[in-house]
Design a protein around this motif. Structure first.
Motif, mmCIF file in Angstrom:
data_model
loop_
_atom_site.group_PDB
_atom_site.id
_atom_site.type_symbol
_atom_site.label_atom_id
_atom_site.label_comp_id
_atom_site.label_asym_id
_atom_site.label_seq_id
_atom_site.Cartn_x
_atom_site.Cartn_y
_atom_site.Cartn_z
ATOM 1 N N SER A 106 0.818 -1.219 0.000
ATOM 2 C CA SER A 106 0.000 0.000 0.000
ATOM 3 C C SER A 106 0.852 1.268 0.000
ATOM 4 O O SER A 106 0.387 2.323 -0.412
ATOM 5 N N GLU A 107 2.112 1.169 0.437
ATOM 6 C CA GLU A 107 3.001 2.326 0.381
ATOM 7 C C GLU A 107 3.313 2.728 -1.056
ATOM 8 O O GLU A 107 3.600 3.880 -1.336
ATOM 9 N N GLY A 108 3.320 1.746 -1.960
ATOM 10 C CA GLY A 108 3.529 2.028 -3.373
ATOM 11 C C GLY A 108 4.961 2.284 -3.799
ATOM 12 O O GLY A 108 5.200 2.657 -4.941
ATOM 13 N N GLU A 109 5.932 2.084 -2.921
ATOM 14 C CA GLU A 109 7.319 2.412 -3.246
ATOM 15 C C GLU A 109 8.235 1.219 -3.467
ATOM 16 O O GLU A 109 9.237 1.341 -4.145
ATOM 17 N N TYR A 110 7.942 0.082 -2.865
ATOM 18 C CA TYR A 110 8.921 -0.990 -2.805
ATOM 19 C C TYR A 110 8.455 -2.326 -3.353
ATOM 20 O O TYR A 110 9.148 -3.314 -3.213
ATOM 21 N N PHE A 111 7.281 -2.373 -3.930
ATOM 22 C CA PHE A 111 6.729 -3.647 -4.366
ATOM 23 C C PHE A 111 6.213 -3.512 -5.785
ATOM 24 O O PHE A 111 5.700 -2.455 -6.162
ATOM 25 N N ILE A 112 6.334 -4.557 -6.570
ATOM 26 C CA ILE A 112 5.905 -4.517 -7.969
ATOM 27 C C ILE A 112 4.399 -4.322 -8.065
ATOM 28 O O ILE A 112 3.924 -3.482 -8.826
#
Length: 178
Positions: free
Chosen positions: A32-38
């Motif tokens: 949900s942060e949107g920075e570290y996951f594909i």
């Protein structure tokens, strides 16, 4: 094993099926942060807890895989998993995924989890190479991996597209443990 960093004691241990809900919760938070996951939040399949428990159990039953969690005051705050390949020519390798709750990053938990995983890999008679992929913008993670002896193996240029003009490379890293 108990580890102390920054005057806080963390328990680093092999994960259990009982950790499945916490593991899933951390994964959902990081996505949900949107920075570290594909994957993006709207692409998530709502994994039923039983499916997550089955995934953990399957990992624990495979001698070429492991799941390690970091716990603070009885709460799982991060985890690392090593997943092996099932092709004969790749049985000596596998890749890692590591996720840590946002409020617990920068406290040395990633180092402790990675140390535990690399120790397991070095003792495992089958594992010779640990691999990972990391967003080129995740400088903190890249620094940790380099500190732990990982080397850049390659780079997939513009592998991830965030919008019309924003791309990110996928940095492929590895460490030989035998």
């Amino acid at each position: 094993m108990l580890e102390s960093k920054n005057n806080v004691t963390y328990k680093i241990r092999t994960g259990t099926v009982e950790d499945a809900e916490a593991i899933l919760d951390i994964e959902n938070d990081v996505i949900s942060e949107g920075e570290y996951f594909i994957a993006e939040s709207d692409e998530l399949e709502q994994t039923p807890i039983q499916k997550q428990r089955d995934w953990v159990q399957s990992n624990l039953e495979n001698e070429r895989e492991t799941l390690i969690v970091a716990e603070m005051n009885g709460v799982v705050v991060g985890w690392i998993v090593f997943r092996s390949n099932n092709k004969k020519r790749l049985l000596h390798t596998g890749s890692i995924t590591m996720l840590i709750r946002k409020n617990y990053r920068g406290l040395g938990i990633g180092t402790m989890l990675l140390e535990a995983l690399l120790g397991w890999a070095e003792e495992n008679p089958y594992i010779e190479k640990v691999s990972l992929g990391v967003f080129s913008t995740n400088h903190r993670a890249i620094s940790l991996y380099k500190k732990m002896g990982f080397l850049e193996e390659g780079r997939k240029i513009n592998e991830f597209k965030f919008n019309d003009n924003e791309y990110m490379d996928d940095i492929l890293m590895y460490k030989l443990v035998k």
